[in-house]
Scaffold this motif. Structure first.
Motif, PDB file in Angstrom:
ATOM      1  N   ILE A  23       0.814  -1.217   0.000  1.00  0.00           N
ATOM      2  CA  ILE A  23       0.000   0.000   0.000  1.00  0.00           C
ATOM      3  C   ILE A  23       0.843   1.261   0.000  1.00  0.00           C
ATOM      4  O   ILE A  23       0.291   2.343  -0.063  1.00  0.00           O
ATOM      5  CB  ILE A  23      -0.983   0.025   1.172  1.00  0.00           C
ATOM      6  N   THR A  24       2.165   1.140   0.066  1.00  0.00           N
ATOM      7  CA  THR A  24       2.976   2.352   0.050  1.00  0.00           C
ATOM      8  C   THR A  24       3.803   2.488  -1.217  1.00  0.00           C
ATOM      9  O   THR A  24       4.500   3.487  -1.366  1.00  0.00           O
ATOM     10  CB  THR A  24       3.922   2.377   1.262  1.00  0.00           C
ATOM     11  N   ARG A  25       3.770   1.486  -2.102  1.00  0.00           N
ATOM     12  CA  ARG A  25       4.543   1.624  -3.342  1.00  0.00           C
ATOM     13  C   ARG A  25       3.897   2.666  -4.255  1.00  0.00           C
ATOM     14  O   ARG A  25       2.694   2.906  -4.190  1.00  0.00           O
ATOM     15  CB  ARG A  25       4.592   0.297  -4.094  1.00  0.00           C
ATOM     16  N   ARG A  26       4.705   3.227  -5.149  1.00  0.00           N
ATOM     17  CA  ARG A  26       4.127   4.144  -6.133  1.00  0.00           C
ATOM     18  C   ARG A  26       3.877   3.455  -7.462  1.00  0.00           C
ATOM     19  O   ARG A  26       2.955   3.802  -8.172  1.00  0.00           O
ATOM     20  CB  ARG A  26       5.080   5.326  -6.344  1.00  0.00           C
ATOM     21  N   ASN A  27       4.729   2.467  -7.776  1.00  0.00           N
ATOM     22  CA  ASN A  27       4.553   1.750  -9.038  1.00  0.00           C
ATOM     23  C   ASN A  27       3.417   0.729  -8.879  1.00  0.00           C
ATOM     24  O   ASN A  27       3.449  -0.142  -8.002  1.00  0.00           O
ATOM     25  CB  ASN A  27       5.862   1.038  -9.370  1.00  0.00           C
ATOM     26  N   SER A  85       1.193  11.365  -4.833  1.00  0.00           N
ATOM     27  CA  SER A  85       0.519  10.075  -4.858  1.00  0.00           C
ATOM     28  C   SER A  85      -0.470   9.937  -3.712  1.00  0.00           C
ATOM     29  O   SER A  85      -1.169   8.940  -3.639  1.00  0.00           O
ATOM     30  CB  SER A  85       1.526   8.946  -4.791  1.00  0.00           C
ATOM     31  N   MET A  86      -0.518  10.892  -2.806  1.00  0.00           N
ATOM     32  CA  MET A  86      -1.470  10.779  -1.699  1.00  0.00           C
ATOM     33  C   MET A  86      -2.234  12.079  -1.547  1.00  0.00           C
ATOM     34  O   MET A  86      -1.748  13.150  -1.890  1.00  0.00           O
ATOM     35  CB  MET A  86      -0.738  10.485  -0.386  1.00  0.00           C
ATOM     36  N   PHE A  87      -3.449  11.957  -1.010  1.00  0.00           N
ATOM     37  CA  PHE A  87      -4.204  13.156  -0.687  1.00  0.00           C
ATOM     38  C   PHE A  87      -3.567  13.851   0.515  1.00  0.00           C
ATOM     39  O   PHE A  87      -2.831  13.229   1.273  1.00  0.00           O
ATOM     40  CB  PHE A  87      -5.646  12.780  -0.344  1.00  0.00           C
ATOM     41  N   PRO A  88      -3.837  15.145   0.691  1.00  0.00           N
ATOM     42  CA  PRO A  88      -3.318  15.804   1.897  1.00  0.00           C
ATOM     43  C   PRO A  88      -3.898  15.183   3.161  1.00  0.00           C
ATOM     44  O   PRO A  88      -5.013  14.662   3.162  1.00  0.00           O
ATOM     45  CB  PRO A  88      -3.749  17.256   1.723  1.00  0.00           C
ATOM     46  N   PHE A  89      -3.116  15.247   4.242  1.00  0.00           N
ATOM     47  CA  PHE A  89      -3.479  14.567   5.481  1.00  0.00           C
ATOM     48  C   PHE A  89      -4.856  14.986   5.990  1.00  0.00           C
ATOM     49  O   PHE A  89      -5.637  14.170   6.440  1.00  0.00           O
ATOM     50  CB  PHE A  89      -2.442  14.865   6.568  1.00  0.00           C
ATOM     51  N   SER A  90      -5.133  16.283   5.884  1.00  0.00           N
ATOM     52  CA  SER A  90      -6.367  16.780   6.497  1.00  0.00           C
ATOM     53  C   SER A  90      -7.597  16.165   5.847  1.00  0.00           C
ATOM     54  O   SER A  90      -8.667  16.150   6.446  1.00  0.00           O
ATOM     55  CB  SER A  90      -6.420  18.289   6.377  1.00  0.00           C
ATOM     56  N   GLN A  91      -7.431  15.636   4.615  1.00  0.00           N
ATOM     57  CA  GLN A  91      -8.607  15.082   3.946  1.00  0.00           C
ATOM     58  C   GLN A  91      -8.920  13.668   4.380  1.00  0.00           C
ATOM     59  O   GLN A  91     -10.076  13.308   4.517  1.00  0.00           O
ATOM     60  CB  GLN A  91      -8.405  15.117   2.433  1.00  0.00           C
ATOM     61  N   TRP A  92      -7.877  12.857   4.579  1.00  0.00           N
ATOM     62  CA  TRP A  92      -8.188  11.456   4.809  1.00  0.00           C
ATOM     63  C   TRP A  92      -8.009  11.017   6.248  1.00  0.00           C
ATOM     64  O   TRP A  92      -8.527   9.958   6.628  1.00  0.00           O
ATOM     65  CB  TRP A  92      -7.368  10.558   3.890  1.00  0.00           C
ATOM     66  N   VAL A  93      -7.301  11.803   7.071  1.00  0.00           N
ATOM     67  CA  VAL A  93      -7.075  11.364   8.447  1.00  0.00           C
ATOM     68  C   VAL A  93      -8.377  11.211   9.244  1.00  0.00           C
ATOM     69  O   VAL A  93      -8.534  10.232   9.975  1.00  0.00           O
ATOM     70  CB  VAL A  93      -6.069  12.299   9.148  1.00  0.00           C
ATOM     71  N   PRO A  94      -9.377  12.129   9.117  1.00  0.00           N
ATOM     72  CA  PRO A  94     -10.612  11.898   9.872  1.00  0.00           C
ATOM     73  C   PRO A  94     -11.297  10.596   9.519  1.00  0.00           C
ATOM     74  O   PRO A  94     -11.726   9.850  10.415  1.00  0.00           O
ATOM     75  CB  PRO A  94     -11.484  13.100   9.485  1.00  0.00           C
ATOM     76  N   ALA A  95     -11.374  10.266   8.226  1.00  0.00           N
ATOM     77  CA  ALA A  95     -12.013   9.009   7.826  1.00  0.00           C
ATOM     78  C   ALA A  95     -11.256   7.815   8.379  1.00  0.00           C
ATOM     79  O   ALA A  95     -11.844   6.889   8.967  1.00  0.00           O
ATOM     80  CB  ALA A  95     -12.090   8.936   6.305  1.00  0.00           C
ATOM     81  N   ALA A  96      -9.917   7.838   8.236  1.00  0.00           N
ATOM     82  CA  ALA A  96      -9.125   6.711   8.718  1.00  0.00           C
ATOM     83  C   ALA A  96      -9.202   6.610  10.238  1.00  0.00           C
ATOM     84  O   ALA A  96      -9.245   5.503  10.792  1.00  0.00           O
ATOM     85  CB  ALA A  96      -7.675   6.876   8.270  1.00  0.00           C
ATOM     86  N   ALA A  97      -9.246   7.759  10.938  1.00  0.00           N
ATOM     87  CA  ALA A  97      -9.321   7.718  12.402  1.00  0.00           C
ATOM     88  C   ALA A  97     -10.657   7.149  12.863  1.00  0.00           C
ATOM     89  O   ALA A  97     -10.704   6.349  13.803  1.00  0.00           O
ATOM     90  CB  ALA A  97      -9.112   9.119  12.970  1.00  0.00           C
TER      91      ALA A  97
ATOM     92  N   CYS B  22      -5.263   2.425   2.337  1.00  0.00           N
ATOM     93  CA  CYS B  22      -5.052   2.379   0.891  1.00  0.00           C
ATOM     94  C   CYS B  22      -6.231   2.989   0.149  1.00  0.00           C
ATOM     95  O   CYS B  22      -6.066   3.642  -0.870  1.00  0.00           O
ATOM     96  CB  CYS B  22      -4.833   0.932   0.482  1.00  0.00           C
ATOM     97  N   ALA B  23      -7.443   2.787   0.680  1.00  0.00           N
ATOM     98  CA  ALA B  23      -8.622   3.264  -0.045  1.00  0.00           C
ATOM     99  C   ALA B  23      -8.839   4.758   0.129  1.00  0.00           C
ATOM    100  O   ALA B  23      -9.314   5.414  -0.790  1.00  0.00           O
ATOM    101  CB  ALA B  23      -9.862   2.498   0.415  1.00  0.00           C
ATOM    102  N   VAL B  24      -8.501   5.325   1.283  1.00  0.00           N
ATOM    103  CA  VAL B  24      -8.820   6.735   1.482  1.00  0.00           C
ATOM    104  C   VAL B  24      -7.646   7.665   1.208  1.00  0.00           C
ATOM    105  O   VAL B  24      -7.857   8.847   0.963  1.00  0.00           O
ATOM    106  CB  VAL B  24      -9.361   7.022   2.901  1.00  0.00           C
ATOM    107  N   ALA B  25      -6.411   7.165   1.228  1.00  0.00           N
ATOM    108  CA  ALA B  25      -5.285   8.090   1.145  1.00  0.00           C
ATOM    109  C   ALA B  25      -4.616   8.116  -0.217  1.00  0.00           C
ATOM    110  O   ALA B  25      -4.070   9.146  -0.598  1.00  0.00           O
ATOM    111  CB  ALA B  25      -4.239   7.741   2.209  1.00  0.00           C
ATOM    112  N   ARG B  26      -4.648   7.002  -0.944  1.00  0.00           N
ATOM    113  CA  ARG B  26      -3.918   6.971  -2.209  1.00  0.00           C
ATOM    114  C   ARG B  26      -4.710   7.681  -3.289  1.00  0.00           C
ATOM    115  O   ARG B  26      -5.924   7.569  -3.356  1.00  0.00           O
ATOM    116  CB  ARG B  26      -3.625   5.519  -2.613  1.00  0.00           C
ATOM    117  N   ARG B  27      -3.965   8.408  -4.129  1.00  0.00           N
ATOM    118  CA  ARG B  27      -4.619   9.240  -5.119  1.00  0.00           C
ATOM    119  C   ARG B  27      -4.673   8.532  -6.464  1.00  0.00           C
ATOM    120  O   ARG B  27      -4.072   8.964  -7.441  1.00  0.00           O
ATOM    121  CB  ARG B  27      -3.830  10.541  -5.215  1.00  0.00           C
ATOM    122  N   ASN B  28      -5.372   7.417  -6.503  1.00  0.00           N
ATOM    123  CA  ASN B  28      -5.441   6.637  -7.728  1.00  0.00           C
ATOM    124  C   ASN B  28      -6.661   5.726  -7.614  1.00  0.00           C
ATOM    125  O   ASN B  28      -6.860   5.074  -6.602  1.00  0.00           O
ATOM    126  CB  ASN B  28      -4.169   5.793  -7.867  1.00  0.00           C
TER     127      ASN B  28
END
Lengths: 172, 97
Positions: A23-27, A85-97, B22-28
């Motif tokens: 889940i952390t790779r870019r390729n 490759s990732m959204f800014p923290f403020s957008q996804w941290v509430p959902a993940a938390a 993976c579902a909420v943070a990755r931009r793809n």
């Protein structure tokens, strides 16, 4: 600690590490390859937990068919990795938390159960037992799932074809 | 004797949280679908562990149906992504920002 417990912890480490790398790779191709390892680990875990038929289906369907489908789409679309490759923290941290909080609450709900600390006994559901049980008790669900797969096939075919047919009908 | 049931559930929870990340943070869009796959995988680990814990085969039956539903979801989802790619030329869910 028995041999089964050691195997379980090794498999758990394999699953968690390969998923964490994936889940952390870019390729995207690397992501799919690491997820195949993760699903192989899950299949071996299913075998350890007494579900050999599910282990085989996991390898054939998940690690085989589904991941190869992903690989086809990735290579067909040639998606170049965006510079971010990732959204800014403020957008996804509430959902993940929130999700982490609900997972922790669900695990806490398990604590009052009395026989939780007792190690699981090994048992095995042989493929023939499992198949008899499945078709004796859940035959209607099997039919519904087959209809679901057929609908998914027709839907995917329609989605993939609609643009082409619209283009051929309307030459402008 | 394998491990206690709670360890199976903790493993399933960790894998589920990885799928959520993976579902909420990755931009793809493809990574979002892969995150859904990881979450379904975690759910089937929990179902198979519960099947062994309660000595019921229903958990394995549910895991089988999860695999079938995941296959259907992936086929429709990837066809949708091909449509999105034809329409917008990108698979970035945050393209409007």
């Amino acid at each position: 600690m028995t041999l089964y417990a050691i195997i379980f912890y090794l498999l758990a480490a394999l699953i968690i590490i390969s998923t964490g790398i994936a889940i952390t790779r870019r390729n995207m191709v690397h992501v799919v390859i690491y997820l195949v390892f993760s699903f192989f680990g899950t299949a071996m875990l299913f075998y350890l937990l007494g579900a050999p038929l599910l282990a085989l289906l996991q390898i054939i369907i998940y690690a085989g068919a589904v991941m190869v489908l992903f690989l086809f789409i990735i290579m067909m679309l040639r998606v170049e990795a965006p510079e971010i490759s990732m959204f800014p923290f403020s957008q996804w941290v509430p959902a993940a938390a929130l999700c982490a909080a609900s997972v922790v609450l669900g695990l806490l709900l398990l604590i009052p159960e009395s026989q939780l600390g007792k190690p699981l006994e090994t048992a095995i559901a042989t493929p023939s037992d499992f198949g008899f049980y499945l078709f004796k008790r859940h035959w209607l669900t099997i039919e519904l799932v087959s209809i679901l797969l057929l609908v998914a096939l027709v839907g995917a075919f329609h989605l993939g074809k609609s643009k082409l047919s619209a283009k051929s009908e309307d030459p402008s | 004797m394998i491990v206690p049931f709670s360890h199976v559930m903790i493993l399933s929870g960790i894998v589920f949280l990885m799928g959520v990340f993976c579902a909420v943070a990755r931009r793809n869009l493809i990574m979002i679908l892969l995150g859904l796959e990881i979450m379904l995988n975690a759910a089937s680990i929990a179902f198979v562990g519960g099947s062994l814990h309660f000595h019921l085969m229903e958990g394995q039956v549910f895991a089988l149906f999860i695999i079938a539903a995941a296959a259907a979801e992936v086929s429709v989802g990837l066809a949708l992504f091909v449509c999105v790619y034809r329409r917008t030329g990108s698979l970035d869910p945050g393209i409007g920002e």
